[in-house]
Design a protein around this motif. Structure first.
Motif, PDB file in Angstrom:
ATOM      1  N   ALA A 132     -40.963  -6.176  -2.566  1.00  0.00           N
ATOM      2  CA  ALA A 132     -41.292  -7.445  -1.919  1.00  0.00           C
ATOM      3  C   ALA A 132     -41.355  -8.581  -2.930  1.00  0.00           C
ATOM      4  CB  ALA A 132     -42.623  -7.314  -1.178  1.00  0.00           C
ATOM      5  N   GLN A 133     -41.850  -8.289  -4.132  1.00  0.00           N
ATOM      6  CA  GLN A 133     -41.906  -9.297  -5.167  1.00  0.00           C
ATOM      7  C   GLN A 133     -40.522  -9.619  -5.730  1.00  0.00           C
ATOM      8  OE1 GLN A 133     -44.656  -7.688  -8.004  1.00  0.00           O
ATOM      9  NE2 GLN A 133     -46.467  -7.996  -6.696  1.00  0.00           N
ATOM     10  N   ALA A 134     -39.623  -8.628  -5.721  1.00  0.00           N
ATOM     11  CA  ALA A 134     -38.279  -8.825  -6.263  1.00  0.00           C
ATOM     12  C   ALA A 134     -37.349  -9.504  -5.266  1.00  0.00           C
ATOM     13  CB  ALA A 134     -37.685  -7.480  -6.670  1.00  0.00           C
TER      14      ALA A 134
ATOM     15  N   LEU B 250     -36.184   9.409  -4.246  1.00  0.00           N
ATOM     16  CA  LEU B 250     -36.103   7.989  -3.948  1.00  0.00           C
ATOM     17  C   LEU B 250     -36.470   7.703  -2.501  1.00  0.00           C
ATOM     18  CD1 LEU B 250     -32.705   7.409  -5.727  1.00  0.00           C
ATOM     19  CD2 LEU B 250     -34.911   6.643  -6.570  1.00  0.00           C
ATOM     20  N   PRO B 251     -36.959   6.498  -2.228  1.00  0.00           N
ATOM     21  CA  PRO B 251     -37.263   6.112  -0.841  1.00  0.00           C
ATOM     22  C   PRO B 251     -35.996   6.003  -0.013  1.00  0.00           C
ATOM     23  CG  PRO B 251     -37.487   4.229  -2.320  1.00  0.00           C
ATOM     24  CD  PRO B 251     -37.302   5.436  -3.190  1.00  0.00           C
ATOM     25  N   GLY B 252     -36.126   6.194   1.280  1.00  0.00           N
ATOM     26  CA  GLY B 252     -34.963   6.212   2.158  1.00  0.00           C
ATOM     27  C   GLY B 252     -34.172   4.922   2.164  1.00  0.00           C
ATOM     28  N   TRP B 253     -34.859   3.773   2.039  1.00  0.00           N
ATOM     29  CA  TRP B 253     -34.155   2.495   2.105  1.00  0.00           C
ATOM     30  C   TRP B 253     -33.200   2.286   0.933  1.00  0.00           C
ATOM     31  CZ3 TRP B 253     -34.667  -0.587  -2.078  1.00  0.00           C
ATOM     32  CH2 TRP B 253     -35.784  -0.412  -2.889  1.00  0.00           C
TER      33      TRP B 253
ATOM     34  N   GLY C 199     -36.640  -2.574   2.121  1.00  0.00           N
ATOM     35  CA  GLY C 199     -37.575  -1.949   1.197  1.00  0.00           C
ATOM     36  C   GLY C 199     -38.848  -2.744   1.020  1.00  0.00           C
ATOM     37  N   ALA C 200     -38.758  -4.082   1.155  1.00  0.00           N
ATOM     38  CA  ALA C 200     -39.933  -4.937   0.980  1.00  0.00           C
ATOM     39  C   ALA C 200     -41.006  -4.677   2.035  1.00  0.00           C
ATOM     40  CB  ALA C 200     -39.506  -6.402   1.014  1.00  0.00           C
ATOM     41  N   LYS C 201     -40.617  -4.069   3.154  1.00  0.00           N
ATOM     42  CA  LYS C 201     -41.588  -3.786   4.218  1.00  0.00           C
ATOM     43  C   LYS C 201     -42.601  -2.724   3.813  1.00  0.00           C
ATOM     44  CE  LYS C 201     -38.190  -4.852   7.853  1.00  0.00           C
ATOM     45  NZ  LYS C 201     -37.414  -4.296   9.004  1.00  0.00           N
ATOM     46  N   SER C 202     -42.207  -1.846   2.864  1.00  0.00           N
ATOM     47  CA  SER C 202     -43.084  -0.734   2.502  1.00  0.00           C
ATOM     48  C   SER C 202     -43.378  -0.654   1.010  1.00  0.00           C
ATOM     49  CB  SER C 202     -42.455   0.596   2.954  1.00  0.00           C
ATOM     50  OG  SER C 202     -41.158   0.762   2.400  1.00  0.00           O
TER      51      SER C 202
END
Length: 521
Positions: free
Chosen positions: A437-439, A320-323, A429-432
């Motif tokens: 970003a859509q959610a 999973l991503p860090g954020w 998380g929307a930054k990457s």
């Protein structure tokens, strides 16, 4: 203990009122009583044998003889030594039961995809119990093993299981409302199961290892109808012939009614400490993991309960991503099931109506009516208070769903502590991540529907009605589905056909060009 339960249960009506000398005559009496539940063929074919040995009777069970007696295709290999119980009459009319179930078993057979095999070894297995024929249950019992291993092989999968020392207990007392109340526990140490899958057809090829230093089982029951259930077993053995079964179906109905409600309540839980699952993508774990199940007996307002609980959850971080760390649950508790379940009416109607002289014994029309009656009592699917937690974030939910007119009607209450933490994590998380970003705007919109409670939590009360409408905290999110009156269309068609002019009465013209107009020359 699991191995001796079915066989000692057959002693229910064979115990003497007082202690008696153990001899060949007593062995014959015991054999006759055991045959009531397993049939005389079991003795004729060597599957069961009763003999007097010292101050106890020895009941020998030879499963290999049973396999050899089967008319179907036999396994390529079946090695299992006979299993023995030592039973001794007590002065109070109950029985002492002892067994050594240390065992090695191996068998092979040809399955759909080729050769399959299994080997099982139980080390130093011992058990001792007291059986009360008046209750048809063990009033007390303990058993233990020093260890266990099992291996199984199939064409595309293999499994290896090992376990360390284990113990089990069982106890039962007379229930206040009839039947038996019981408790049972089991603990096994150092449980490990390794599964390897190699399936070229699906492309699956991976190992999986489940591990826990302690596996536990806890079960309890109230009002279990042990003696009526044994009566049903004896009836089945005595009426194996179809013609005899049909002739005696009145007795069968009486026995079925006597067995109701089968039990008042049964609950059970599996528990795993420091549970780990090793996979190709990393290690999953939980400090505590448990599953639970509970069910009322056959009643007019029964409940079924399921529970899944885990604390100290961990998953491989590389997945999973860090954020996302702030959103990953560390503790979960799901409680769900059914309520207002009327099986009593269904069972009694079915028992009263079935006729073994008809094919089928219960008609399709009866089955449809039974289902309709069941749904008319408004059974519910219920989500009881359930939570998902991570640090300062907690999501709680509860609700229920009914099915009026076979369409779902649901109410769900969701409340969240720390919703701002969720928004912050999504914002990061929307930054990457474009999908996040859509959610993100959706998360803000959801917050707008929420009601702030005095403790700062946000709450959403969601109502989804059978008419298709959805409200959140009283605000209409989706209106009811458009109503279509099919019967009105059919009436219009019928009017056109009867009129013979192709015109609606009083209108002078058929706007729709309906069926009547089309039939005119």
């Amino acid at each position: 203990m699991k191995r001796i339960l079915p066989f000692v249960a057959a002693l229910a009506f064979s115990a003497p009122a007082v202690a008696q000398a153990v001899d060949s005559q007593g062995a014959k009496q015991l054999s006759d009583n055991v045959a009531r539940y397993f049939g005389k063929q079991a003795f004729d074919k060597g599957v069961l044998k009763v003999s007097a040995e010292g101050d106890a009777y020895k009941i020998t069970v030879d499963i290999k003889a049973l396999v050899n007696a089967l008319p179907e295709a036999k396994p390529l290999k079946f090695d299992l030594a006979p299993y023995a119980l030592m039973v001794k009459p007590r002065s109070d009319g109950s029985w002492d039961v002892a067994s050594d179930f240390s065992q090695s078993m191996a068998f092979e057979f040809n399955g759909p995809e080729g050769l399959q095999s299994m080997q099982l070894t139980v080390k130093d297995g011992k058990g001792a119990a007291v059986y009360d024929p008046n209750l048809a249950a063990f009033t007390s019992g303990t058993s233990s093993i020093a260890g266990m291993t099992m291996t199984s092989r199939e064409a595309k999968q293999q499994a290896d299981v090992t376990a360390g020392a284990g113990t089990a207990t069982v106890a039962a007392t007379k229930s206040a409302n009839g039947g038996v109340d019981f408790t049972a526990t089991q603990k096994v140490s150092s449980f490990v199961e390794t599964i390897k899958v190699d399936d070229p057809d699906s492309g699956m090829n991976f190992p999986l290892t489940l591990r826990t230093p302690e596996l536990s089982v806890d079960a309890n029951g109230k009002g279990v109808r042990t003696k009526p259930l044994l009566d049903l077993l004896a009836f089945a053995v005595a009426n194996e012939d179809e013609a005899k079964l049909k002739a005696n179906q009145a007795e069968l109905k009486t026995l079925l009614r006597a067995a109701l409600p089968v039990w008042e309540r049964i609950d059970g839980t599996y528990g795993f400490k420091d549970f780990e699952v090793e996979s190709p993508v990393g290690k999953f774990g939980a400090k505590l993991f448990s599953t639970g199940f509970g069910m009322d007996g056959i009643s007019q307002n029964g409940n079924v309960n399921y529970a899944i609980k885990a604390s100290g959850l961990t998953i491989p971080q590389q997945m999973l991503p860090g954020w996302s760390g702030a959103l990953l649950p560390t503790d979960v508790e799901f409680n769900f099931g059914g309520a207002n379940i009327d099986l009593d009416t269904m069972a009694k109607k079915a028992i009263e109506t079935f006729d073994l002289n008809k094919n089928p014994p219960l008609s399709d029309e009866f089955g449809d009516a039974l289902v309709a009656d069941f749904l008319a009592k408004s059974p519910k699917f219920v989500v009881r208070h359930s939570t998902v937690k991570n640090g300062n974030v907690e999501v709680a939910m509860e609700g229920e769903m009914t099915f009026p007119g076979k369409k779902p009607d649901a109410t769900m209450t969701v409340d969240v502590a720390g919703y701002d933490k969720i928004v912050e994590a999504l914002q990061e998380g929307a930054k990457s991540d474009q999908q996040v970003a859509q959610a993100f705007p959706f998360a803000l919109a959801v917050k707008g529907f929420g009601k702030t409670l005095p403790d700062g939590r946000l709450e959403w009360v969601i109502n989804a009605k059978a008419d298709g409408s959805v409200t959140v905290n009283g605000a209409m999110l989706k209106p009811a589905d458009a109503f279509q009156d099919d019967s009105a269309d059919q009436d219009d068609d019928g009017a056109d056909l009867n009129d013979g002019t192709g015109q609606d009465e009083g209108s002078g013209e058929n706007d729709s060009g309906g069926a009547g107009a089309k039939l005119q020359p």
